[in-house]
Design a protein around this motif. Structure first.
Motif, PDB file in Angstrom:
ATOM      1  N   GLY A 138       0.798  -1.233   0.000  1.00  0.00           N
ATOM      2  CA  GLY A 138       0.000   0.000   0.000  1.00  0.00           C
ATOM      3  C   GLY A 138       0.827   1.278   0.000  1.00  0.00           C
ATOM      4  N   LEU A 141      -0.438   3.899  -2.263  1.00  0.00           N
ATOM      5  CA  LEU A 141      -1.579   4.715  -1.814  1.00  0.00           C
ATOM      6  C   LEU A 141      -1.082   5.959  -1.072  1.00  0.00           C
ATOM      7  CD1 LEU A 141      -4.005   1.905  -0.574  1.00  0.00           C
ATOM      8  CD2 LEU A 141      -4.212   3.274  -2.657  1.00  0.00           C
ATOM      9  N   SER A 142      -0.079   5.771  -0.221  1.00  0.00           N
ATOM     10  CA  SER A 142       0.489   6.925   0.506  1.00  0.00           C
ATOM     11  C   SER A 142       1.095   7.914  -0.483  1.00  0.00           C
ATOM     12  CB  SER A 142       1.589   6.494   1.464  1.00  0.00           C
ATOM     13  OG  SER A 142       1.166   5.421   2.216  1.00  0.00           O
ATOM     14  N   ARG A 145      -1.775   9.798  -2.092  1.00  0.00           N
ATOM     15  CA  ARG A 145      -2.365  10.670  -1.067  1.00  0.00           C
ATOM     16  C   ARG A 145      -1.495  11.914  -0.877  1.00  0.00           C
ATOM     17  NH1 ARG A 145      -5.176  10.924   3.811  1.00  0.00           N
ATOM     18  NH2 ARG A 145      -3.959  11.953   5.401  1.00  0.00           N
ATOM     19  N   TYR A 167      -6.403  10.427 -12.375  1.00  0.00           N
ATOM     20  CA  TYR A 167      -5.555   9.381 -11.809  1.00  0.00           C
ATOM     21  C   TYR A 167      -4.863   8.684 -12.969  1.00  0.00           C
ATOM     22  CZ  TYR A 167      -4.009   4.971  -9.960  1.00  0.00           C
ATOM     23  OH  TYR A 167      -3.224   3.894  -9.662  1.00  0.00           O
ATOM     24  N   HIS A 185      -9.695  -2.141 -10.240  1.00  0.00           N
ATOM     25  CA  HIS A 185      -8.616  -1.401  -9.556  1.00  0.00           C
ATOM     26  C   HIS A 185      -8.814   0.109  -9.688  1.00  0.00           C
ATOM     27  CE1 HIS A 185      -6.319  -5.285  -9.680  1.00  0.00           C
ATOM     28  NE2 HIS A 185      -6.130  -4.879  -8.449  1.00  0.00           N
ATOM     29  N   GLN A 188     -11.338   1.172  -7.144  1.00  0.00           N
ATOM     30  CA  GLN A 188     -10.731   1.269  -5.793  1.00  0.00           C
ATOM     31  C   GLN A 188      -9.989   2.594  -5.628  1.00  0.00           C
ATOM     32  OE1 GLN A 188      -8.308  -2.259  -5.368  1.00  0.00           O
ATOM     33  NE2 GLN A 188     -10.098  -3.592  -5.519  1.00  0.00           N
ATOM     34  N   MET A 189      -9.291   2.999  -6.676  1.00  0.00           N
ATOM     35  CA  MET A 189      -8.544   4.269  -6.584  1.00  0.00           C
ATOM     36  C   MET A 189      -9.487   5.469  -6.537  1.00  0.00           C
ATOM     37  SD  MET A 189      -5.461   3.615  -6.104  1.00  0.00           S
ATOM     38  CE  MET A 189      -4.806   5.286  -6.117  1.00  0.00           C
ATOM     39  N   PHE A 192     -10.577   5.738  -3.060  1.00  0.00           N
ATOM     40  CA  PHE A 192      -9.471   6.230  -2.225  1.00  0.00           C
ATOM     41  C   PHE A 192      -9.271   7.747  -2.424  1.00  0.00           C
ATOM     42  CE2 PHE A 192      -4.958   7.256  -1.760  1.00  0.00           C
ATOM     43  CZ  PHE A 192      -4.794   6.945  -0.416  1.00  0.00           C
ATOM     44  N   LYS A 195     -11.866   9.743  -0.749  1.00  0.00           N
ATOM     45  CA  LYS A 195     -11.686   9.761   0.705  1.00  0.00           C
ATOM     46  C   LYS A 195     -10.687  10.872   1.077  1.00  0.00           C
ATOM     47  CE  LYS A 195     -10.426   6.430   4.258  1.00  0.00           C
ATOM     48  NZ  LYS A 195      -9.026   6.769   4.407  1.00  0.00           N
ATOM     49  N   VAL A 196      -9.607  10.967   0.322  1.00  0.00           N
ATOM     50  CA  VAL A 196      -8.611  12.015   0.611  1.00  0.00           C
ATOM     51  C   VAL A 196      -9.241  13.401   0.381  1.00  0.00           C
ATOM     52  CG1 VAL A 196      -6.338  12.942   0.001  1.00  0.00           C
ATOM     53  CG2 VAL A 196      -6.713  10.462  -0.047  1.00  0.00           C
TER      54      VAL A 196
END
Ligand code: PEP
Length: 256
Positions: A138, A141-142, A145, A167, A185, A188-189, A192, A195-196
């Motif tokens: 992951g 993901l960081s 973000r 993205y 996938h 999912q992004m 994510f 959410k950010v």
């Protein structure tokens, strides 16, 4: 499924085609589909800057975007192109933070400054984020973000309605069309990234930010991604220069 509103089909022509005549021909063909789809699809073409200024002279059912803007407002910056200059010749969109610009030296700080210049000039701003590679823990993901927070944290909230996120996993840009990220996938992004954005701006505003996918999109995978990737559109590189294929993507998007 979240109601997606208008879809965006954005073409990034990069440093192509060779001549203005070719550029005008592609734009003319694309306009036919863009016109018939315009109720549900926003078509944006991001040509090289000199072509943009010329293409903007005729009224067309497409929007024009610049592929980059300077991080400076004005001053002694030979060769740079100011956001407000692009706005003045007809651009209404801008791409910032494209991986090819980041590779040429744009840091997260540069992307933040460019984002601000672009929004201040009144351009709807497509901010590209995406990891260099994927890992099982992951870390990617960081990475994404952090790119989002660096670009957006200091932004006055009044600008959030003019932000679009693209993205674009770097490893998928300019690759094989079979290697584009799968719709699952991508979905999912999208979750994510929202959410950010929610942490920054609250859920209601975050839900309104269009999120596009880019990275080796062709007509075949575009259909799958638009149908089940839960994106608000696509940022298309190489295939946007094929007027017929790009037009088919626009027409397909209109059927969703
Ligand atoms: C791009 O330039 O943003 C891009 C995604 O390119 P390609 O579709 O060619 O991978």
């Amino acid at each position: 499924m979240i109601r997606r509103g208008k879809l965006y089909i954005v073409g990034n022509w990069k440093m192509n085609p060779d001549t203005y005549d070719e550029a005008r021909h592609i734009a003319t063909v694309v306009c036919r589909s863009a016109r018939s789809a315009q109720r549900t699809v926003t078509t944006v073409i991001c040509p090289p800057a000199p072509f943009l200024a010329l293409l903007a002279r005729s009224r067309r059912p497409i929007c024009l975007g610049t592929q980059d803007v300077s991080s400076a407002f004005d001053g002694a910056y030979t060769g740079e192109i100011a956001a407000r200059h692009m706005r003045s010749v007809g651009a209404t969109y801008a791409i910032v933070g494209h991986s090819e610009r980041r590779r040429s030296g744009d840091t997260d700080t540069t992307v933040r400054e460019k984002t601000l210049r672009s929004l201040e000039a009144g351009l709807k701003t497509i901010i590209c984020v995406g990891e260099e590679s994927r890992d099982d823990h992951g870390a990617f993901l960081s990475f994404v973000r952090n790119q989002l927070l660096e670009a957006l944290s200091a932004l006055p909230k009044k600008h959030c309605s003019d932000v679009i996120i693209a993205y674009e996993p770097v490893w998928a840009v300019g690759g094989n069309y079979q290697d584009a990220l799968s719709p699952d996938h991508i979905h999912q992004m999208v979750i994510f990234i929202r959410k950010v954005l929610s942490e920054l701006w609250g859920r209601a505003d975050a839900m309104r930010v269009p999120i596009l996918y880019g990275g080796s999109v062709d007509l075949e995978n575009a259909k799958r991604i638009l149908a089940s990737g839960e994106v608000n559109g696509l940022l298309v590189g190489r295939r946007s220069l094929d007027a017929t294929e790009f037009s088919s993507m626009i027409r397909y998007a209109a059927t969703i």
